[in-house]
Design an enzyme around this catalytic site. Structure first.
Site, PDB file in Angstrom:
ATOM      1  N   ASP A 152     -29.435 -15.852  19.945  1.00  0.00           N
ATOM      2  CA  ASP A 152     -30.326 -14.789  19.495  1.00  0.00           C
ATOM      3  C   ASP A 152     -29.783 -14.051  18.267  1.00  0.00           C
ATOM      4  O   ASP A 152     -29.732 -12.833  18.239  1.00  0.00           O
ATOM      5  CB  ASP A 152     -30.507 -13.821  20.678  1.00  0.00           C
ATOM      6  CG  ASP A 152     -31.498 -12.712  20.405  1.00  0.00           C
ATOM      7  OD1 ASP A 152     -32.492 -12.978  19.713  1.00  0.00           O
ATOM      8  OD2 ASP A 152     -31.269 -11.579  20.872  1.00  0.00           O
ATOM      9  N   TYR A 183     -29.869  -7.472  31.990  1.00  0.00           N
ATOM     10  CA  TYR A 183     -30.829  -6.582  31.331  1.00  0.00           C
ATOM     11  C   TYR A 183     -31.798  -5.987  32.336  1.00  0.00           C
ATOM     12  O   TYR A 183     -32.989  -6.247  32.304  1.00  0.00           O
ATOM     13  CB  TYR A 183     -31.540  -7.357  30.215  1.00  0.00           C
ATOM     14  CG  TYR A 183     -30.603  -7.560  29.053  1.00  0.00           C
ATOM     15  CD1 TYR A 183     -30.533  -6.635  28.026  1.00  0.00           C
ATOM     16  CD2 TYR A 183     -29.731  -8.652  29.016  1.00  0.00           C
ATOM     17  CE1 TYR A 183     -29.642  -6.777  26.982  1.00  0.00           C
ATOM     18  CE2 TYR A 183     -28.831  -8.799  27.981  1.00  0.00           C
ATOM     19  CZ  TYR A 183     -28.791  -7.856  26.963  1.00  0.00           C
ATOM     20  OH  TYR A 183     -27.900  -7.990  25.933  1.00  0.00           O
ATOM     21  N   GLU A 193     -23.001  -6.808  28.749  1.00  0.00           N
ATOM     22  CA  GLU A 193     -24.233  -6.508  28.020  1.00  0.00           C
ATOM     23  C   GLU A 193     -25.224  -5.803  28.924  1.00  0.00           C
ATOM     24  O   GLU A 193     -25.445  -6.232  30.060  1.00  0.00           O
ATOM     25  CB  GLU A 193     -24.894  -7.795  27.485  1.00  0.00           C
ATOM     26  CG  GLU A 193     -24.095  -8.489  26.409  1.00  0.00           C
ATOM     27  CD  GLU A 193     -24.807  -9.723  25.826  1.00  0.00           C
ATOM     28  OE1 GLU A 193     -26.029  -9.883  26.024  1.00  0.00           O
ATOM     29  OE2 GLU A 193     -24.122 -10.532  25.182  1.00  0.00           O
ATOM     30  N   GLU A 234     -22.758 -16.600  27.767  1.00  0.00           N
ATOM     31  CA  GLU A 234     -23.932 -17.136  28.437  1.00  0.00           C
ATOM     32  C   GLU A 234     -24.053 -18.649  28.335  1.00  0.00           C
ATOM     33  O   GLU A 234     -25.086 -19.179  27.904  1.00  0.00           O
ATOM     34  CB  GLU A 234     -25.201 -16.451  27.911  1.00  0.00           C
ATOM     35  CG  GLU A 234     -25.174 -14.968  28.171  1.00  0.00           C
ATOM     36  CD  GLU A 234     -26.528 -14.268  28.030  1.00  0.00           C
ATOM     37  OE1 GLU A 234     -27.500 -14.933  27.647  1.00  0.00           O
ATOM     38  OE2 GLU A 234     -26.580 -13.063  28.327  1.00  0.00           O
TER      39      GLU A 234
HETATM   40  C1  GCB Z   1     -28.118 -11.859  25.702  1.00  0.00           C
HETATM   41  C2  GCB Z   1     -27.299 -12.517  24.656  1.00  0.00           C
HETATM   42  C3  GCB Z   1     -27.416 -11.839  23.312  1.00  0.00           C
HETATM   43  C4  GCB Z   1     -28.861 -11.430  23.061  1.00  0.00           C
HETATM   44  C5  GCB Z   1     -29.287 -10.462  24.150  1.00  0.00           C
HETATM   45  C6  GCB Z   1     -30.751 -10.022  23.991  1.00  0.00           C
HETATM   46  O1  GCB Z   1     -27.904 -12.017  26.860  1.00  0.00           O
HETATM   47  O2  GCB Z   1     -25.962 -12.654  25.011  1.00  0.00           O
HETATM   48  O3  GCB Z   1     -26.992 -12.736  22.330  1.00  0.00           O
HETATM   49  O4  GCB Z   1     -29.053 -10.890  21.803  1.00  0.00           O
HETATM   50  O5  GCB Z   1     -29.166 -11.091  25.377  1.00  0.00           O
HETATM   51  O6  GCB Z   1     -30.977  -9.001  23.380  1.00  0.00           O
HETATM   52  O7  GCB Z   1     -31.616 -10.746  24.429  1.00  0.00           O
END
Ligand code: GCB
Length: 693
Positions: free
Chosen positions: A228, A538, A574, A485
């Site tokens: 990403d 997330y 994250e 990941e």
């Molecule tokens: C993740 C990735 C990261 C992305 C992020 C997202 O898990 O490690 O590279 O930018 O999510 O914002 O989706």
């Protein structure tokens, strides 16, 4: 992977061919293409990377000169349908002006993608060519060696000097160099030409695939990837020309310990290269003098070794290296001078300084258990960010102004750590982190890797070997991250990661191994091999968007299940949500600044519950700043999960995060609070959202 001189053209063509085949066919042998299952491999016979030699960061000294080749270069773009044209037509033999292609000025360091105004350069797939001229003094002809060193070229590069092959390298974000003495015109003009290839295939780190897309103008190659962030390419970091004496220090390694009685210890090892010196010179007795100086330049230790290039220096009443906010004098660095002294007579008389190199050294002890990560015996609680090397116009190009601004923001917000998501960051940023006391989780470029197989593993091991070799002497580096990941729930991941981690542990230079995992504790095949388990999640963004009432329980439960299953220290690497700067909504709605504030605040509550359990050792926001991604319908101009905008200004959540990070620093290490942390509201109201403040 490095190749030496003459064998290159064949390997070069092979490399490009393999890259093209793997890009076109996704690297899957025809016989297996229609199988649903990717086969499981055994890795017993895997080739370990050849250990990297040399590559010390170029530093001037009384025996070494360093010149920058940064500045305006010229660039030519190859036809994406014919990336090998320049090789066939030997564009490196003359100026690129003779190629018949448009030549455009191109700054180095910078990604080339956002410099021009066309999408053809921004979205280019395949090779581009760079060149510039430079002069070398006549004085460099005898008695010294001249090296050309690149901080990084993404993804792979082949370099010619005056039309003759000098070196090549693949895997972006890592340095490479070559002795170019035999290729130079001393006292005259020289031409350096670089072919840079940005294509990612199934055996590159990271992976990607190039497919042929039908467009209104016919078929064109298109690069796809699952990670990403934008696949910026070009000469991303500085290019240096530097000299060394014929007998010189080629490599250095230091390890340090600090004990509670104030004694510091530096174990050092040095490698000497005398291969280009005449035989009689090689036979001269070479002594090593080591001098340690404190920050004021006062000598605090010294040693003289005869024909021995390793030793230990004890430093009574040492000033240890501490992270930012853990001590009033963070980032304390000594300067360790290594002097090679050649005795011109057998009785050591007539000594002459042959080479001198100064290495900044921070004295600290790093240790870990299945519960904590400790620095100088004190358990760490990490609070920081996942980041990117990214900014407008420059892309991933090194920019000292941006670097200084980013560190000022890190300190303003009270962070003490970041992860170099998802690749090694510049050497200059590592030096800055040492000086400022910011701790680094140092990640290799293996992001989202999938389709596990031996050749990928060899590249992956090589990326870690090169990273560890480059960064092992930095006190700021507190862990190596072997991947972000990866598809670690796949059956093929088990043997792959067992082999990878076993190898990496054998070269880990006193640091624990970690990774940022998005599989679940019950499915992940990687976590069991690590020293610290990091997970990315997330909550209330990719899951249950809009429901910030579904964070605290889910997050604490997940952290507990990682802990229960693996009994290792746990970090969240994250969390976050996309936020458009300036978008407001009451009540909070996703993408608004209010929503980001609410989402963070709920995470803080969960983290505080977890902190009480001691094995939870860190919280990392995704992301420090907004950054560019590939064009997709889920991204508005890029990923907007930044606490800062891409232009490095705070979103509303930055102020909240600042209050938390300082509150934790105060609670744990009694640091003073910045005066502007809270603002006056009224005589009777609390000035902050945190009771601790
Ligand atoms: C993740 C990735 C990261 C992305 C992020 C997202 O898990 O490690 O590279 O930018 O999510 O914002 O989706």
């Amino acid at each position: 992977m490095r190749w030496k001189g003459k064998a290159l053209p064949f390997f070069l063509v092979l490399q490009l061919y393999v890259l093209q085949v793997s890009a076109n066919q996704e690297g899957i042998p025809q016989s297996l293409k229609h199988n649903k299952e990717w086969p499981l491999f055994e890795y017993g016979e895997i080739r370990k990377p050849t250990p990297t030699k040399g590559l010390l960061y170029p530093r001037e000294s009384e025996t070494r000169e360093v010149r920058s080749l940064d500045g305006m270069w010229r660039l030519v773009r190859s036809d994406p349908k014919d990336p090998l044209q320049g090789i066939r037509e030997k564009w490196y033999a003359n100026s690129l002006r003779m190629s018949g292609k448009e030549v455009i000025p191109m700054p180095v360091p910078a990604s080339y993608n956002d410099i021009a105004t066309t999408d053809s350069l921004r979205d280019h797939v395949g090779t581009v060519w760079y060149e510039r001229t430079f002069y070398v003094p006549r004085l460099w002809k005898d008695g010294v060696r001249t090296w050309l060193r690149f901080g990084s070229v993404h993804y792979s590069a082949i370099v010619w000097i005056n039309g003759r092959n000098a070196t090549s390298h693949s895997i972006g974000h890592l340095p490479f160099e070559a002795d170019i003495s035999a290729l130079l015109n001393f006292g005259g003009e020289n031409l350096v030409t670089v072919m840079c290839d940005n294509r990612l295939g199934n055996r590159t780190i990271p992976q990607g695939s190039v497919y042929q897309a039908s467009t209104d103008k016919g078929t064109v190659p298109v690069q796809s990837y699952t990670f990403d962030f934008f696949n910026y390419a070009g000469i991303h970091r500085s290019v240096h020309l530097y000299t060394t004496p014929l007998i010189h220090i080629s490599d250095l390694e230091v390890r340090t310990l600090y004990s509670s009685n104030g004694m510091g210890r530096i174990d050092y090892r040095l490698w000497v290269d005398a291969s280009q010196a005449a035989e009689y010179q090689q036979m001269l007795v070479t002594n090593l003098r080591v001098v340690l100086r404190d920050r004021d330049g006062t000598e605090v230790g010294q040693q003289m070794n005869r024909l021995v290039y390793q030793g230990s220096l004890l430093v009574p009443s040492a000033k240890p290296w501490w992270p930012y906010l853990m001590n009033s004098d963070p980032g304390y660095l000594y300067s360790m001078e290594f002097q090679l002294v050649v005795a011109c007579n057998e009785d050591d008389s007539g000594c002459a300084l042959q080479d001198a190199y100064r290495l900044p050294v921070g004295i600290r002890t790093l240790s870990w258990s299945n519960q904590s990560l400790l620095l100088n015996g004190v358990p760490l609680y990490l609070r920081g960010f996942g980041r990117h090397e990214d900014s407008d116009i420059r892309g991933k190009g090194l920019d000292n102004a941006l670097l200084a601004r980013d560190f000022n923001l890190l300190k303003w917000i009270g962070a003490n750590a970041y992860r170099t998501s998802h690749y090694p960051y510049s050497e200059e940023s590592m030096q800055f982190a040492d000086e400022q006391g910011i701790m680094i989780i140092d990640e290799c470029p293996a992001v989202n890797i999938d389709i596990f197989e031996p050749q990928l593993l060899e590249q992956h091991m090589s990326s870690l070997e090169q990273l560890i070799h480059r960064d092992r002497n930095h006190p700021s580096v507190i862990a190596w991250s072997v991947a972000n990941e990866p598809r670690s729930a796949k059956p093929g991941a088990l043997e792959y990661f067992e082999t990878l981690v076993t190898y990496t542990r054998s070269i880990a230079q006193g640091r624990p191994l970690t990774a940022a995992i998005n599989a679940s504790p019950s499915t992940c095949h990687l976590a069991q091999f690590l020293d610290i388990v990091g997970f990315n999640r997330y909550n209330s963004w990719y899951q249950n968007a809009g429901r910030t009432d579904m964070i605290v329980d889910q997050l604490t439960e997940e952290a507990e299940s990682w802990r229960d299953k693996f009994e290792k220290p746990i970090i969240q690497f994250e969390y976050g949500g996309d936020t458009m700067e300036g978008m407001h909504s009451l009540p909070a709605f996703i993408w608004s600044e209010e929503y980001q504030v609410q989402l963070f605040s709920k995470h803080f509550r969960a983290f505080d519950e977890l902190r009480g359990k001691r094995w939870f050792i860190g919280e990392f926001v995704w992301n420090f700043a907004d950054f560019r991604t590939a064009q997709t319908i889920t991204r508005v101009g890029g990923n907007k999960k930044g606490v800062f905008t891409r232009n490095r200004q705070p979103k509303e959540v930055a102020h909240l995060l600042r209050q938390r990070y300082f509150a934790i620093a105060r609670e744990l290490d009694h640091c003073p609070l910045p005066e502007d942390l809270t603002v006056y509201i009224s005589r009777h109201s609390k000035h902050s959202r945190h009771n601790e403040l």
